[in-house]
Design a protein around this motif. Structure first.
Motif, mmCIF file in Angstrom:
data_model
loop_
_atom_site.group_PDB
_atom_site.id
_atom_site.type_symbol
_atom_site.label_atom_id
_atom_site.label_comp_id
_atom_site.label_asym_id
_atom_site.label_seq_id
_atom_site.Cartn_x
_atom_site.Cartn_y
_atom_site.Cartn_z
ATOM 1 N N PHE A 174 0.374 -1.242 -0.170
ATOM 2 C CA PHE A 174 -0.094 -0.109 -0.031
ATOM 3 C C PHE A 174 0.733 1.320 0.152
ATOM 4 N N ASN A 212 -0.321 9.362 -4.872
ATOM 5 C CA ASN A 212 -1.211 8.785 -6.239
ATOM 6 C C ASN A 212 -1.227 10.742 -7.344
ATOM 7 N N GLY A 223 -5.582 -1.073 -6.620
ATOM 8 C CA GLY A 223 -4.850 -0.932 -5.266
ATOM 9 C C GLY A 223 -5.341 -1.273 -4.101
ATOM 10 N N SER A 242 -4.753 -0.298 -0.885
ATOM 11 C CA SER A 242 -4.728 1.711 -0.906
ATOM 12 C C SER A 242 -5.990 2.023 -1.391
ATOM 13 N N GLN A 273 -6.778 7.948 0.410
ATOM 14 C CA GLN A 273 -5.667 6.547 -0.191
ATOM 15 C C GLN A 273 -5.310 6.892 1.546
#
Ligand SMILES: Cc1cc2nc3c(=O)[nH]c(=O)nc-3n(C[C@H](O)[C@H](O)[C@H](O)COP(=O)(O)OP(=O)(O)OC[C@H]3O[C@@H](n4cnc5c(N)ncnc54)[C@H](O)[C@@H]3O)c2cc1C
Length: 805
Positions: A51, A55, A349, A352, A64
């Motif tokens: 994680f 971004n 993801g 995350s 996230q």
């Protein structure tokens, strides 16, 4: 299993579990998660569990961050360990360009209040002694990275949800979805049928199939992904601490500790899809056969970067599948055109983003609003075109293969193009148009006259297209510039209830017949939902013009608010096109093609009318985004090509030039005009964004009025300002930090070189006190601190005389 639930969540991976948890947490406890087999049995069980908070999209980065902070809470609530290892992580730079990019990213993260730091090769070796630092320029360190246990994390979400009253039904596949006349859903499962007010498709690898059950084709597809796990690495056995996680961007690999060995994952440049239509229903907790030959090039770089791996055995190969969308972001939210059908899928993801997706979706369902600007993961950012197999395969393949490749702000990527083109595409290409793409529609970025194969170098600096853009700007300011408006969305609203409905939908006063007005559209919490241009063509007939790429998003909003009778809304975006003509010669050019008197008194600023132009009935509105006298001329698509020919001929002796989006950006920044997705977003308010003077606070109730009034009383905390930046080779492009005496006071929203005023300009949100005092400021442009100051008025024609001339 009961016979009815408020919400049925389909899928018990990390994402569905988080959705269930958040619904229960916010008070919707009459909810059930229905899982085909066992929890985690899709992509989740074999995820590497890594994680990170970083971004490119600040809103997604913030979410996230939320996901990572949440893990302590669900662990505590459920009593189930999430197996968190907060190792910290480093992205490596093996080239000068990459290091420059990481420097710029570090500044960008500062605006998001995410603390990262640049590290030297020596520090990298200190934090991860098995990295060979030869050829490395440095790296970017983030303390909030690590890895966790996928199984434990999923069970922690579900355990915490169950404690709050949510139900989980395992080994029960949803086989059919039927919408009932009252918009509820009949959910047919292997163990019987239940009804639900809402369904959530969190079906991961099967999401496209569960979409099909509701008649929806989602732009999501599984792709293969490899990692390997080594035996113990002696260097790590000797170490009394865990190494940090490493992403070798130039090497296309990532590495994280796995007991005393490592896990090495690969983002190969030649990726493969798997079951584009969605996994088979009977696919179990299986792995795909490893395809080592294909990943060998990246693997070899990995073994060179981490030489210790050459001396240890490989304990396990994993080739699994997880899902991708064309831009790599998840699909979240209510699906346009389907009442009470929600998606939470396409997530690559999960560790995350899973928490963020659950939070967003639960808030959206319960409060009617996602709670933040999540356009970057909104399912409505795509139209039907994106789910066509060939487009989907091309774009997801491109995303995967470029996962670690530097993306430059001036880069236009080729996948899935050209898809939609205007009738003038070939003609403009022959004129030298260099195209970009918006929502599948080709749109000229600039023109390299006389050159049909001009290649712009990808760069963060001013590019080799700089002089072409300068010439387009000059032509527009001194003669005329013509922009192909294929990337406008056009909606016609008509019927006896049209004006009453629009009056409530839009925050501005509606224009009189024959007039145009800029109209902010607000959500109930006073945030922007649009910056539309409204033309009134009759008492009960209007045109709304907005951004082409927001069509599905806007249509969902319109549909949600449309009365049952009395108003007809037609999306004309692919049926009408045209040109935006502006510059001092534009009146003469348009006048040569119509009998209508186009003089300033007969057709003043903000006039609109349906008039014949070049032999066809056109809708003409007098306004421009360039700040010059200008006309937007809209015609049916079938007539766009003949309109082009006529305008070109009429403007030949008057210096008319075709212009692209880059020139438009330069021109609008000289005028301090904002645009959607830069200055205007769902997280902005009218007070912040200088749109308050378009809000008719005194008219009757319109959506968002109470919140807008509250803001007017309290004042906005941030203000949109124009900055003049002391930059020479590069201009700001967005998200750069604005500082006063070294303290963060704001963030750039867009920037460009003002070719006519010969200044580097940017628009930025800054703290209100900063905007009023206007001290000396700085802006980090590609990571370098540059002096900047706030301009009290637009850099060009501050009184707006040319627009009204
Ligand atoms: C090799 C590999 C490594 C990865 N590494 C990482 C990593 O390091 N970090 C990270 O964040 N992510 C990683 N991922 C990605 C991660 O696995 C996904 O983001 C995540 O698992 C997606 O979860 P999901 O809940 O959306 O989907 P899934 O896990 O696929 O769950 C979907 C669930 O829906 C159920 N379902 C489907 N259809 C039905 C139906 N009709 N009825 C009932 N139930 C149904 C399925 O049985 C399944 O359990 C990796 C993936 C792979 C393959």
């Amino acid at each position: 299993m009961k016979s009815h639930y408020r919400v049925v969540v389909i899928g018990g991976g990390i994402v569905g579990s988080s959705v269930l948890y958040h619904l229960a947490k916010f008070g919707w406890t009459d909810v059930a998660l229905i899982e085909r087999a066992e929890l985690t049995c899709g992509s989740t069980w074999h995820a590497a569990g890594g994680f990170h908070a970083l971004n490119d999209d600040p809103n997604i980065a913030a979410l996230q961050g939320y996901t990572i902070r949440l893990y302590d809470e669900i662990q505590r609530e459920s009593g189930v360990s999430v197996g968190m290892h907060m190792t910290g992580g480093i992205s490596l730079a093996a080239s000068k360009q990459r290091m420059e990019m990481l420097k710029a990213e570090r500044s960008m993260y500062e605006t998001m209040e995410i603390e990262t730091r640049l590290v030297t090769p020596e520090e990298i070796r200190e934090l991860c002694p098995i990295v060979d630092v030869a050829g490395l320029q440095g790296g970017l360190y983030d303390a909030h990275e690590g890895y966790m246990d996928p199984h434990g994390t999923t069970h922690a979400y579900v355990g915490a949800a169950k404690q709050r009253g949510a139900e989980v039904v395992l080994r029960n596949r949803v086989v059919e979805l039927r919408q009932l006349p009252d918009s509820r859903w009949s959910v047919v499962t292997e163990k019987g049928t239940v009804t639900a007010d809402h369904v959530v498709n969190a079906a991961g690898l099967w999401a496209r199939k569960v979409g099909n059950m509701a008649g929806v084709n989602l732009p999501v597809t599984p792709m293969q992904h490899h990692y390997l796990i080594t035996e113990d690495v002696p260097e790590l056995v000797a170490l009394d601490r865990e190494i940090v996680s490493i992403t070798d961007l130039e090497g296309f690999t990532y590495l994280q500790p796995e007991r005393k060995g490592v896990l090495l994952g690969i983002y190969e440049r030649d990726p493969r899809h798997w079951k584009v239509e969605g996994a088979d229903w009977d696919f179990g907790m299986d792995l795909l056969p490893p395809d080592i030959d294909r990943i060998l090039p990246e693997l070899s770089i990995g073994f060179e970067r981490f030489p210790a791996l050459q001396n240890v055995g490989i304990r396990r190969w994993v080739n699994g599948a997880f899902t991708f969308t064309p831009d790599g972001n998840p699909l979240v939210g209510p699906v346009p055109g389907k009442k009470n059908y929600w998606v939470a899928c396409g997530c690559m993801g999960g560790f995350s983003q899973g928490g963020a997706i659950g939070l967003t979706l639960a808030q959206w369902m319960i409060n009617g609003d996602p709670g933040a600007d999540i356009f970057g993961m909104d399912v409505a950012r795509y139209g039907a075109f994106a789910a066509e197999d060939s487009y989907l395969k091309d774009t997801t393949r491109q995303f995967y293969a470029r996962r670690f490749v530097i993306s430059y702000p001036n880069e236009e990527l080729p996948a899935g193009r050209p898809l939609k083109v205007s009738p003038c595409y070939d003609t403009l290409k022959a004129e030298g148009a260099v195209y970009g793409c918006t929502w599948g529609m080709e749109t000229p970025q600039f023109f390299a006259p006389g050159q049909t194969n001009f290649v712009e170098q990808p760069t963060v600096r001013r590019s080799n297209a700089h002089d072409f853009v300068a010439a387009e700007v000059r032509a527009t300011r001194e003669a005329a510039g013509m922009f192909e408006s294929a990337v406008y969305a056009r909606y016609q609203v008509s019927g006896p209830g049209a004006s009453q409905w629009l009056d409530r939908l839009l925050a501005a006063r509606l224009p009189r017949v024959g007039r145009v007005r800029l109209a902010p559209m607000l959500s109930p919490n006073g945030k922007l939902m649009g910056d539309l241009t409204v033309s009134r063509l009759g008492e009960d007939r209007f045109w709304l013009i907005g951004s082409y790429y927001l069509q599905a998003w806007h249509m969902r909003w319109f549909d949600d608010h449309l009365p049952r009778t009395g108003v007809t809304m037609r999306n004309l975006s692919d049926a009408w096109m045209g040109f935006a003509m502006s510059g001092p010669a534009s009146r003469e050019i348009v006048s040569r093609l119509t009998d209508r008197d186009m003089s300033n008194s007969a057709f003043p600023f903000l006039a609109c009318a349906e008039i014949p132009v070049a032999g066809t009935d056109a809708l003409v509105a007098r306004l421009s985004l360039t700040g010059e006298l200008g006309y937007e001329i809209n015609v049916p698509v079938s007539h766009q090509r003949s309109l082009y020919d006529a305008l070109k001929t009429a403007g030949k002796d008057l210096g008319l030039r075709s212009i692209g989006n880059r020139a438009l950006d330069s021109l609008r920044l000289e005028k301090s005009y904002g645009v959607w997705n830069s200055e205007f977003t769902q997280s902005c308010t009218p007070g912040m964004s200088n749109l308050a003077h378009h809000v008719a606070f005194h008219k009757g109730g319109f959506i968002g009025r109470d919140a807008a009034l509250r803001e007017r009383e309290a004042g906005a905390s941030r203000m949109l300002v124009t900055l003049l930046i002391d930059a020479t080779e590069a201009d700001a492009s967005g998200f750069e930090p604005v500082k006063s005496s070294g303290k963060l006071v704001g963030c750039v929203t867009s920037g460009a070189y003002g070719h006519y005023v010969k200044q580097s300009l940017a628009l930025a949100y800054v703290d209100r006190d900063v905007a009023t005092v206007a001290p000396e400021l700085t802006v980090d442009v590609i990571g370098e601190t540059r002096a900047a100051r706030i301009l009290a008025e637009p850099a060009y024609d501050p009184k707006g005389l040319r627009l009204r001339s």
